[in-house]
Design a protein around this motif. Structure first.
Motif, PDB file in Angstrom:
ATOM      1  N   ALA A 166      -0.013   7.342   8.528  1.00 16.46           N
ATOM      2  CA  ALA A 166      -1.305   6.744   8.861  1.00 16.46           C
ATOM      3  C   ALA A 166      -1.414   5.300   8.384  1.00 16.46           C
ATOM      4  O   ALA A 166      -2.424   4.640   8.652  1.00 16.46           O
ATOM      5  CB  ALA A 166      -2.435   7.573   8.271  1.00 16.46           C
ATOM      6  N   GLY A 167      -0.403   4.803   7.677  1.00 15.28           N
ATOM      7  CA  GLY A 167      -0.372   3.393   7.312  1.00 15.28           C
ATOM      8  C   GLY A 167      -0.402   3.077   5.840  1.00 15.28           C
ATOM      9  O   GLY A 167      -0.401   1.893   5.464  1.00 15.28           O
ATOM     10  N   SER A 168      -0.392   4.067   4.954  1.00 22.33           N
ATOM     11  CA  SER A 168      -0.388   3.770   3.525  1.00 22.33           C
ATOM     12  C   SER A 168       0.954   3.162   3.117  1.00 22.33           C
ATOM     13  O   SER A 168       2.015   3.696   3.440  1.00 22.33           O
ATOM     14  CB  SER A 168      -0.632   5.042   2.703  1.00 22.33           C
ATOM     15  OG  SER A 168      -0.536   4.753   1.321  1.00 22.33           O
ATOM     16  N   SER A 169       0.904   2.059   2.394  1.00 25.06           N
ATOM     17  CA  SER A 169       2.125   1.409   1.918  1.00 25.06           C
ATOM     18  C   SER A 169       2.293   1.547   0.410  1.00 25.06           C
ATOM     19  O   SER A 169       3.308   1.142  -0.145  1.00 25.06           O
ATOM     20  CB  SER A 169       2.101  -0.083   2.287  1.00 25.06           C
ATOM     21  OG  SER A 169       0.973  -0.726   1.704  1.00 25.06           O
ATOM     22  N   ASP A 170       1.319   2.143  -0.247  1.00 25.69           N
ATOM     23  CA  ASP A 170       1.310   2.279  -1.707  1.00 25.69           C
ATOM     24  C   ASP A 170       2.146   3.492  -2.131  1.00 25.69           C
ATOM     25  O   ASP A 170       2.551   4.306  -1.306  1.00 25.69           O
ATOM     26  CB  ASP A 170      -0.136   2.462  -2.169  1.00 25.69           C
ATOM     27  CG  ASP A 170      -0.336   2.126  -3.645  1.00 25.69           C
ATOM     28  OD1 ASP A 170       0.663   1.847  -4.327  1.00 25.69           O
ATOM     29  OD2 ASP A 170      -1.491   2.159  -4.101  1.00 25.69           O
ATOM     30  N   ASN A 171       2.434   3.585  -3.448  1.00 26.24           N
ATOM     31  CA  ASN A 171       2.941   4.852  -3.977  1.00 26.24           C
ATOM     32  C   ASN A 171       1.965   5.955  -3.569  1.00 26.24           C
ATOM     33  O   ASN A 171       0.753   5.749  -3.574  1.00 26.24           O
ATOM     34  CB  ASN A 171       3.012   4.828  -5.496  1.00 26.24           C
ATOM     35  CG  ASN A 171       3.921   3.761  -6.068  1.00 26.24           C
ATOM     36  OD1 ASN A 171       3.735   3.346  -7.205  1.00 26.24           O
ATOM     37  ND2 ASN A 171       4.912   3.300  -5.332  1.00 26.24           N
ATOM     38  N   ILE A 172       2.492   7.125  -3.239  1.00 21.49           N
ATOM     39  CA  ILE A 172       1.617   8.244  -2.868  1.00 21.49           C
ATOM     40  C   ILE A 172       2.006   9.470  -3.683  1.00 21.49           C
ATOM     41  O   ILE A 172       3.167   9.873  -3.689  1.00 21.49           O
ATOM     42  CB  ILE A 172       1.726   8.597  -1.365  1.00 21.49           C
ATOM     43  CG1 ILE A 172       1.515   7.366  -0.476  1.00 21.49           C
ATOM     44  CG2 ILE A 172       0.701   9.673  -1.004  1.00 21.49           C
ATOM     45  CD1 ILE A 172       1.709   7.642   1.009  1.00 21.49           C
ATOM     46  N   THR A 173       1.033  10.047  -4.362  1.00 21.09           N
ATOM     47  CA  THR A 173       1.223  11.306  -5.069  1.00 21.09           C
ATOM     48  C   THR A 173       0.093  12.253  -4.686  1.00 21.09           C
ATOM     49  O   THR A 173      -1.081  11.861  -4.715  1.00 21.09           O
ATOM     50  CB  THR A 173       1.212  11.105  -6.591  1.00 21.09           C
ATOM     51  OG1 THR A 173       2.300  10.264  -6.972  1.00 21.09           O
ATOM     52  CG2 THR A 173       1.338  12.441  -7.320  1.00 21.09           C
ATOM     53  N   ALA A 197     -11.501  25.551  10.314  1.00 13.45           N
ATOM     54  CA  ALA A 197     -11.431  24.708  11.493  1.00 13.45           C
ATOM     55  C   ALA A 197     -12.762  24.003  11.743  1.00 13.45           C
ATOM     56  O   ALA A 197     -12.811  22.945  12.379  1.00 13.45           O
ATOM     57  CB  ALA A 197     -11.050  25.545  12.721  1.00 13.45           C
ATOM     58  N   ALA A 198     -13.862  24.572  11.207  1.00 15.22           N
ATOM     59  CA  ALA A 198     -15.174  23.950  11.414  1.00 15.22           C
ATOM     60  C   ALA A 198     -15.255  22.596  10.765  1.00 15.22           C
ATOM     61  O   ALA A 198     -16.132  21.791  11.094  1.00 15.22           O
ATOM     62  CB  ALA A 198     -16.278  24.862  10.864  1.00 15.22           C
ATOM     63  N   SER A 199     -14.360  22.323   9.840  1.00 13.23           N
ATOM     64  CA  SER A 199     -14.385  21.013   9.170  1.00 13.23           C
ATOM     65  C   SER A 199     -13.804  19.918  10.045  1.00 13.23           C
ATOM     66  O   SER A 199     -13.833  18.762   9.700  1.00 13.23           O
ATOM     67  CB  SER A 199     -13.605  21.087   7.859  1.00 13.23           C
ATOM     68  OG  SER A 199     -12.246  21.347   8.109  1.00 13.23           O
ATOM     69  N   GLY A 200     -13.261  20.322  11.210  1.00 13.73           N
ATOM     70  CA  GLY A 200     -12.759  19.312  12.136  1.00 13.73           C
ATOM     71  C   GLY A 200     -11.288  19.390  12.329  1.00 13.73           C
ATOM     72  O   GLY A 200     -10.571  19.888  11.462  1.00 13.73           O
ATOM     73  N   PRO A 201     -10.780  18.919  13.447  1.00  8.03           N
ATOM     74  CA  PRO A 201      -9.336  18.963  13.706  1.00  8.03           C
ATOM     75  C   PRO A 201      -8.596  18.003  12.815  1.00  8.03           C
ATOM     76  O   PRO A 201      -9.139  16.995  12.372  1.00  8.03           O
ATOM     77  CB  PRO A 201      -9.246  18.546  15.186  1.00  8.03           C
ATOM     78  CG  PRO A 201     -10.462  17.687  15.404  1.00  8.03           C
ATOM     79  CD  PRO A 201     -11.536  18.277  14.543  1.00  8.03           C
ATOM     80  N   ALA A 202      -7.356  18.362  12.521  1.00  6.89           N
ATOM     81  CA  ALA A 202      -6.509  17.449  11.753  1.00  6.89           C
ATOM     82  C   ALA A 202      -6.259  16.197  12.551  1.00  6.89           C
ATOM     83  O   ALA A 202      -5.984  16.249  13.753  1.00  6.89           O
ATOM     84  CB  ALA A 202      -5.186  18.143  11.423  1.00  6.89           C
ATOM     85  N   PRO A 203      -6.356  15.022  11.945  1.00  7.58           N
ATOM     86  CA  PRO A 203      -6.084  13.776  12.658  1.00  7.58           C
ATOM     87  C   PRO A 203      -4.660  13.741  13.172  1.00  7.58           C
ATOM     88  O   PRO A 203      -3.736  14.242  12.520  1.00  7.58           O
ATOM     89  CB  PRO A 203      -6.310  12.702  11.586  1.00  7.58           C
ATOM     90  CG  PRO A 203      -7.099  13.385  10.514  1.00  7.58           C
ATOM     91  CD  PRO A 203      -6.718  14.804  10.546  1.00  7.58           C
TER      92      PRO A 203
END
Length: 439
Positions: A403-410, A432-438
């Motif tokens: 999705a575009g993150s360039s930082d360290n990710i943990t 699923a009521a919380s919405g579809p996964a992007p």
């Protein structure tokens, strides 16, 4: 468990058939060359846990062995390892700090750890140490991403009581993510010592929130001593969770975040500390500082966080006063998630439930290096043989990066119920009521 323990002890003692001699190298590098008496517990337990985990020790056994070895180490005359005072020290209080030569004292600790292994191989303790009664599958994954250095650290301690020697009958486990900046030293320090200081708080049972807040402040003070001795300038945000009985206590500094998911729905537990947050901006301005926009909002035009361990050149504007929230667990919680801002830069909290559900439904890409390790190297595609849920953190990290993150990710996901239960039809429909996964 007994047979597993015997197999491990056999392997472990084959690799360390004799005590380390004065000239023998340590099997692992200590975190520091010099260690204070206050830092010795954290650094020894860290080395012991790394040593045993690398040899696939069962977690409860590793925690128990490390605790006993540390207890035996602390009975010895540690002043024989004391370094001479640095006559160049200007601070009087720093001159009073007793510093030990880390390599020598950790060599003794490793030998104590080996002695525990020898004794237990002959006669296993009764009862054997066991893990927590609550189901806790921890899925964790971390990547350097496009950054030059990896400055994140994360901690998973399901056997918190065993490791720290607490015996008050209250079940506890501890999880944390630390996001360093300006170097990794502050993040390593917090990951090594914060849970030790937490276990020593007298108010841990009566007022866990106050205990957590005091722990962050004390860890910051401890790190200041090390930073002055070694001329370190780094800082670290952090978010930590202590599960204590039926309560979840979450404490945080800065923009690392945590969240809870209950029956497929996001439960907001906290608001990250950011310089542009109105109350943070007001606090900093009342102290005589300012918030300046330079690519993002920054404290006095420098750091993009308003609270952290370290960053002593910007204290008190960058505060070490943590916030804490407390939630009672009713048994219908699915999991909680801890992550650094590298994840939340591109993923909204309300997107997490659908992303986790999608990862559970796919469950076909292998983890690689085991629980919580994070595998960045060649993993063949195919149906995963790992337990359901174990690869969820890797899928979330992959999504944030795409999705575009360039930082360290943990990312760390700690399941409070079996992941299989999240896939039953009524639970799936709720999630699923919380919405579809992007996409």
């Amino acid at each position: 468990m007994e047979e597993e323990a015997r197999r491990f002890l056999g392997r472990y003692l084959e690799e360390l058939p004799a005590p380390l001699g004065p000239e023998d190298p340590l099997p692992l590098t200590p975190l520091s060359r010099k260690v204070s008496l206050e830092e010795l517990r954290g650094e020894s337990l860290d080395l012991g846990q790394r040593l045993l985990t690398a040899r696939d020790a069962p977690s409860p056994l590793s925690a128990a062995m490390c605790h006993i070895a540390l207890s035996e180490l602390l009975k010895t005359d540690l002043l024989t390892f004391q370094l001479p005072q640095d006559v160049g020290q200007e601070q009087r209080e720093e001159q009073e700090v007793v510093l030990l030569q880390s390599e020598l004292v950790q060599r003794l600790f490793v030998n104590k750890l080996r002695e525990v292994g020898v004794a237990w191989k002959q006669h296993l303790p009764t009862p054997l140490p066991v893990g927590p009664a609550r189901f806790l599958l921890c899925s964790a994954h971390a990547i350097r991403n496009t950054r030059r250095k990896m400055e994140d650290r994360h901690v998973s301690l399901p056997d918190f009581n065993t490791l720290t020697g607490l015996k008050d009958g209250v079940e506890r486990s501890y999880y944390a993510v630390f996001d360093g900046h300006g170097g990794v030293d502050a993040a390593i320090y917090a990951a090594t010592h914060l849970h030790i200081k937490l276990s020593q708080q007298e108010m841990l049972v009566s007022d866990p929130a106050a205990a957590f807040k005091k722990t962050f402040t004390q860890t910051d003070v401890m790190f200041k001593g090390k930073a002055q001795r070694e001329r370190l300038r780094s800082g670290s945000t952090g978010v930590a969770v202590l599960l204590q009985g039926e309560w979840l206590h979450m404490a945080w500094l800065g923009d690392s975040q945590g969240m809870l998911v209950r029956q497929g729905q996001e439960v907001t537990l906290m608001e990250p500390h950011k310089p542009e947050r109105e109350d943070e901006k007001q606090r900093i301005e009342d102290l005589g500082g300012c918030i300046v926009y330079n690519g993002c909002w920054r404290v006095n035009g420098t750091y993009a966080v308003s609270r952290a361990i370290g960053d002593f050149d910007q204290k008190p504007y960058i505060s070490a006063d943590a916030d804490c929230c407390t939630t009672r667990l009713d048994g219908d919680e699915d999991y909680f998630l801890l992550a650094c801002d590298g994840f939340f830069d591109t993923v909204r909290p309300d997107q997490v439930p659908a992303l986790v559900l999608k990862a559970l439904q796919e469950h076909r890409e292998p983890l690689g290096a085991g629980e919580g390790a994070g595998c960045d190297s060649g993993c063949e595609e195919g149906v995963s043989t790992a337990p359901l849920g174990q690869s969820v953190a890797q899928k979330l990290v992959d999504h944030a990066k795409a999705a575009g993150s360039s930082d360290n990710i943990t990312v760390m996901v700690v399941f409070l119920r079996l992941p299989e239960q999240l896939l039953i039809p009524d639970q799936r429909n709720t999630t699923a009521a919380s919405g579809p996964a992007p996409e």
